[in-house]
Design an enzyme around this catalytic site. Structure first.
Site, PDB file in Angstrom:
ATOM      1  N   TYR A   1       0.828  -1.205   0.000  1.00 24.96           N
ATOM      2  CA  TYR A   1       0.000   0.000   0.000  1.00 24.96           C
ATOM      3  C   TYR A   1       0.865   1.259   0.000  1.00 24.96           C
ATOM      4  CZ  TYR A   1      -3.902   3.089   1.202  1.00 24.96           C
ATOM      5  OH  TYR A   1      -4.844   4.091   1.194  1.00 24.96           O
TER       6      TYR A   1
ATOM      7  N   LYS B   1       1.021   4.352  -2.809  1.00 24.19           N
ATOM      8  CA  LYS B   1       0.706   5.750  -2.494  1.00 24.19           C
ATOM      9  C   LYS B   1       1.914   6.659  -2.678  1.00 24.19           C
ATOM     10  CE  LYS B   1      -3.605   4.999  -1.889  1.00 24.19           C
ATOM     11  NZ  LYS B   1      -4.555   5.460  -2.931  1.00 24.19           N
TER      12      LYS B   1
END
Length: 254
Positions: free
Chosen positions: A159, A163
């Site tokens: 993740y 990002k």
């Protein structure tokens, strides 16, 4: 004396596209953009959710259309979104997370998260930006990043990778698209209580550990992001591009 005029947050006459619009942050963004006067197209795989959301917006006397689409299907994205445009605003929000310790991440989980959070976001933005450029009237593209695009986190290796990629994409797109008056920014929230985060927050001890890092001492609500979304979508942020607006309750302050 002529005083400076306050900036406008009015989006009347603008068309906005929101991905991941059926629930959570995407639904909140759709609601605030419509409330500011935009004609909003809500995109998600779940036709039932976005049809219900669009109907609720229309029930307030505002403009909304549901568009069922899997944004990981790039060919369909180009066909369907290309035909539906041009848009003046994109809130590029569809995303997912499959938390796991770095040593336990599988290829399947890696591919699924990267495919949606980076690849799909990239090509949705590309087709919308192409429409903005061809229309010759500029626009605003807003990526959903995260505080995890600024720091690291346990069980968040994939993740965080996605990002951080969105943060870099935001800056590079801003450079390429500035000559066309297309602004590109990101919004980077902390943990917001949504259907996606709820299972994580219900794990024993997880919510408590999160609250120790949020300096304001509470989890975020989708309403906490609506002002930032409207600001970045509107002419109130007309000199902003390549920026990331942290709405993290102070998580990254130290």
């Amino acid at each position: 004396m002529d005083l400076p005029r306050k900036p406008t947050f009015d989006l009347s006459g603008k068309r906005a596209l929101v991905t991941g619009a059926g629930r959570g942050i995407g639904l909140a963004a759709s609601a605030v953009l419509a409330d500011a006067g935009a004609d909003v197209t809500l995109v998600a795989r779940s036709a039932g959710e976005i049809e219900e959301a669009a109907a609720a917006i229309r029930a307030r006397g505002q403009k909304a259309t549901a568009l069922a689409l899997d944004v990981t299907d790039v060919a369909r994205v180009r066909e369907v979104i290309g035909a539906a445009g041009p848009f003046d605003v994109l809130f590029n929000n569809a995303g997912a997370n499959r938390p796991a310790s770095f040593l336990d991440v599988t290829e399947e989980d890696y591919d699924a998260v990267v495919d949606l959070n980076v690849r799909a976001a990239f090509f949705v933005a590309q087709v919308v930006a192409r429409g903005m450029v061809d229309a010759g009237r500029g626009g605003s593209i807003i990526h959903t990043s995260s505080q995890m695009g600024q720091v690291g986190g346990a069980r968040r290796s994939v993740y965080c990778s996605t990002k951080w990629a969105i943060e870099g994409l935001t800056k590079a797109m801003a450079v390429d698209l500035a000559p066309h008056q297309v602004r590109v920014n990101a919004i980077a929230p902390t943990f917001i209580e949504t259907p996606m985060t709820r299972p994580f927050l219900e794990q024993p001890g997880f919510k408590e550990s999160v609250l120790t890092k949020i300096k304001l001492g509470r989890l975020g609500q989708v309403e906490d992001l609506m002002g930032a979304v409207l600001f970045l979508a509107s002419d109130a942020s007309s000199l902003m591009t390549g920026s990331s607006v942290l709405v993290d309750g102070g998580w990254t302050a130290d």
